[in-house]
Design a protein around this motif. Sequence first.
Motif, PDB file in Angstrom:
ATOM      1  N   PHE A  25       0.313  -1.374   0.275  1.00  0.00           N
ATOM      2  CA  PHE A  25       0.228   0.394  -0.045  1.00  0.00           C
ATOM      3  C   PHE A  25       0.711   1.107  -0.404  1.00  0.00           C
ATOM      4  CE2 PHE A  25      -2.908  -3.414   1.820  1.00  0.00           C
ATOM      5  CZ  PHE A  25      -4.036  -3.076   0.916  1.00  0.00           C
ATOM      6  N   LEU A  26       2.183   0.652  -0.022  1.00  0.00           N
ATOM      7  CA  LEU A  26       2.853   2.212  -0.013  1.00  0.00           C
ATOM      8  C   LEU A  26       3.213   3.030  -1.179  1.00  0.00           C
ATOM      9  CD1 LEU A  26       5.622   0.866   3.122  1.00  0.00           C
ATOM     10  CD2 LEU A  26       3.371   2.720   3.051  1.00  0.00           C
ATOM     11  N   LYS A  27       4.007   4.066  -1.789  1.00  0.00           N
ATOM     12  CA  LYS A  27       4.517   4.380  -1.994  1.00  0.00           C
ATOM     13  C   LYS A  27       5.746   3.041  -3.359  1.00  0.00           C
ATOM     14  CE  LYS A  27       6.291   8.679  -4.940  1.00  0.00           C
ATOM     15  NZ  LYS A  27       6.069  10.106  -4.289  1.00  0.00           N
ATOM     16  N   TRP A  28       5.399   2.939  -4.258  1.00  0.00           N
ATOM     17  CA  TRP A  28       6.593   1.959  -4.951  1.00  0.00           C
ATOM     18  C   TRP A  28       6.999   3.058  -6.014  1.00  0.00           C
ATOM     19  CZ3 TRP A  28       5.999  -4.077  -6.205  1.00  0.00           C
ATOM     20  CH2 TRP A  28       5.273  -3.865  -4.443  1.00  0.00           C
ATOM     21  N   TYR A  29       5.709   3.365  -6.514  1.00  0.00           N
ATOM     22  CA  TYR A  29       6.428   4.702  -7.687  1.00  0.00           C
ATOM     23  C   TYR A  29       6.186   5.307  -7.930  1.00  0.00           C
ATOM     24  CZ  TYR A  29       9.423   1.026 -10.364  1.00  0.00           C
ATOM     25  OH  TYR A  29       9.710  -0.094 -10.341  1.00  0.00           O
ATOM     26  N   ASN A  39       2.436  22.330  -8.705  1.00  0.00           N
ATOM     27  CA  ASN A  39       3.270  21.188  -8.465  1.00  0.00           C
ATOM     28  C   ASN A  39       2.394  19.904  -7.928  1.00  0.00           C
ATOM     29  OD1 ASN A  39       6.059  22.295  -7.414  1.00  0.00           O
ATOM     30  ND2 ASN A  39       4.874  22.917  -5.367  1.00  0.00           N
ATOM     31  N   PHE A  40       2.146  18.679  -8.788  1.00  0.00           N
ATOM     32  CA  PHE A  40       1.596  17.600  -8.529  1.00  0.00           C
ATOM     33  C   PHE A  40       2.945  16.491  -7.964  1.00  0.00           C
ATOM     34  CE2 PHE A  40       3.446  17.736 -12.714  1.00  0.00           C
ATOM     35  CZ  PHE A  40       3.866  16.625 -12.970  1.00  0.00           C
ATOM     36  N   ASP A  41       2.094  15.829  -7.256  1.00  0.00           N
ATOM     37  CA  ASP A  41       2.204  14.213  -6.938  1.00  0.00           C
ATOM     38  C   ASP A  41       1.459  13.496  -7.330  1.00  0.00           C
ATOM     39  OD1 ASP A  41       3.915  12.859  -5.358  1.00  0.00           O
ATOM     40  OD2 ASP A  41       3.652  12.896  -3.617  1.00  0.00           O
ATOM     41  N   VAL A  42       2.502  12.496  -8.067  1.00  0.00           N
ATOM     42  CA  VAL A  42       1.387  11.330  -8.778  1.00  0.00           C
ATOM     43  C   VAL A  42       2.375   9.832  -8.326  1.00  0.00           C
ATOM     44  CG1 VAL A  42       0.095  10.003 -10.155  1.00  0.00           C
ATOM     45  CG2 VAL A  42       0.191  12.250 -10.420  1.00  0.00           C
ATOM     46  N   SER A  43       1.516   9.380  -7.544  1.00  0.00           N
ATOM     47  CA  SER A  43       2.698   8.030  -6.867  1.00  0.00           C
ATOM     48  C   SER A  43       1.801   6.739  -7.239  1.00  0.00           C
ATOM     49  CB  SER A  43       2.321   7.561  -5.366  1.00  0.00           C
ATOM     50  OG  SER A  43       1.099   8.075  -4.549  1.00  0.00           O
ATOM     51  N   PHE A  44       1.917   5.216  -7.398  1.00  0.00           N
ATOM     52  CA  PHE A  44       1.989   4.180  -7.738  1.00  0.00           C
ATOM     53  C   PHE A  44       2.136   2.823  -6.945  1.00  0.00           C
ATOM     54  CE2 PHE A  44       3.263   6.487 -11.270  1.00  0.00           C
ATOM     55  CZ  PHE A  44       1.325   6.953 -11.942  1.00  0.00           C
ATOM     56  N   ASN A  45       1.205   2.411  -6.664  1.00  0.00           N
ATOM     57  CA  ASN A  45       2.086   1.371  -5.493  1.00  0.00           C
ATOM     58  C   ASN A  45       1.557   0.043  -5.883  1.00  0.00           C
ATOM     59  OD1 ASN A  45      -1.221   0.843  -4.710  1.00  0.00           O
ATOM     60  ND2 ASN A  45      -1.227   1.578  -3.312  1.00  0.00           N
ATOM     61  N   GLU A 109       9.316   7.739 -10.528  1.00  0.00           N
ATOM     62  CA  GLU A 109      10.961   8.131  -9.467  1.00  0.00           C
ATOM     63  C   GLU A 109      10.528   6.295  -9.461  1.00  0.00           C
ATOM     64  OE1 GLU A 109      11.950  10.975  -8.353  1.00  0.00           O
ATOM     65  OE2 GLU A 109      13.294  11.787  -9.604  1.00  0.00           O
ATOM     66  N   THR A 110      11.823   5.917  -8.604  1.00  0.00           N
ATOM     67  CA  THR A 110      11.387   4.097  -7.569  1.00  0.00           C
ATOM     68  C   THR A 110      10.872   5.438  -6.299  1.00  0.00           C
ATOM     69  OG1 THR A 110      13.732   4.092  -7.002  1.00  0.00           O
ATOM     70  CG2 THR A 110      12.016   2.500  -8.256  1.00  0.00           C
ATOM     71  N   SER A 111      10.082   4.645  -4.971  1.00  0.00           N
ATOM     72  CA  SER A 111      10.359   4.744  -3.864  1.00  0.00           C
ATOM     73  C   SER A 111      10.255   3.952  -2.539  1.00  0.00           C
ATOM     74  CB  SER A 111       8.839   5.515  -3.882  1.00  0.00           C
ATOM     75  OG  SER A 111       8.873   6.844  -4.889  1.00  0.00           O
ATOM     76  N   PHE A 112      10.151   4.434  -1.600  1.00  0.00           N
ATOM     77  CA  PHE A 112      10.329   3.436  -1.104  1.00  0.00           C
ATOM     78  C   PHE A 112       9.606   1.753  -0.629  1.00  0.00           C
ATOM     79  CE2 PHE A 112       9.598   2.677   4.044  1.00  0.00           C
ATOM     80  CZ  PHE A 112      10.711   1.758   4.374  1.00  0.00           C
ATOM     81  N   GLY A 113       8.310   2.012  -0.831  1.00  0.00           N
ATOM     82  CA  GLY A 113       7.528   0.620  -0.790  1.00  0.00           C
ATOM     83  C   GLY A 113       8.636  -0.377  -1.528  1.00  0.00           C
ATOM     84  N   ILE A 114       8.705  -0.456  -2.512  1.00  0.00           N
ATOM     85  CA  ILE A 114       9.338  -1.087  -2.665  1.00  0.00           C
ATOM     86  C   ILE A 114      10.407  -2.016  -3.109  1.00  0.00           C
ATOM     87  CG2 ILE A 114      10.668  -0.057  -5.314  1.00  0.00           C
ATOM     88  CD1 ILE A 114       9.882  -1.893  -7.359  1.00  0.00           C
TER      89      ILE A 114
END
Length: 180
Positions: A25-29, A39-45, A109-114
């Motif tokens: 459920f955390l941000k992967w990308y 400013n925009f922030d889009v995330s994918f889990n 970009e990759t994020s912490f969740g993955i």
Amino acid sequence: MDLTRISRGAQIWAVAGIVYFIASFLKWYGIDDEFQGFNFDVSFNAWDLGFLWGILWALLFIAGAILLVLPAFGVNVPRLPAIAFLLVAALATLFTLLKLIIGEDEPIETSFGIFLALVAAAVATFGGYLMFKESGGDLADLRNPDRLRSSFGATGNRTSVPPPPPPSGGTPPPPPPPSV
């Protein structure tokens, strides 16, 4: 709750499986960018990336963790072979690593969740290996199809003896008498 009813490998697998489920459920990308002053922030889990990349493994991990933890609460559940837990964790590690390597297109970009999911899957693989060893398994068993089948409850050898052929020659037996 009696944790002594759960083996050390099963405890490791269950905790790592729950961590993977939470990491799904955390941000992967994500994209964190500015476009024309906005400013925009889009995330994918994992749930946004598709069934094979994260959803399947998250569901299998939470289901497996539940099956492993319920005996501590006195609930009788069907016992799956330890090799099944090892296989699920190893495949989850492989597919999470592949998704990390393949990545997404720029500027995503990759994020912490993955990364957390990858570590949790690797730890679950270790827990699955411990469960496999605790159940009497050996790495040599993984190369022997008959031993693998027997760990899933199959009995006997895969090649069975065919029934004997019907007697040749002579007259066939008479038909049974008609029932009245």
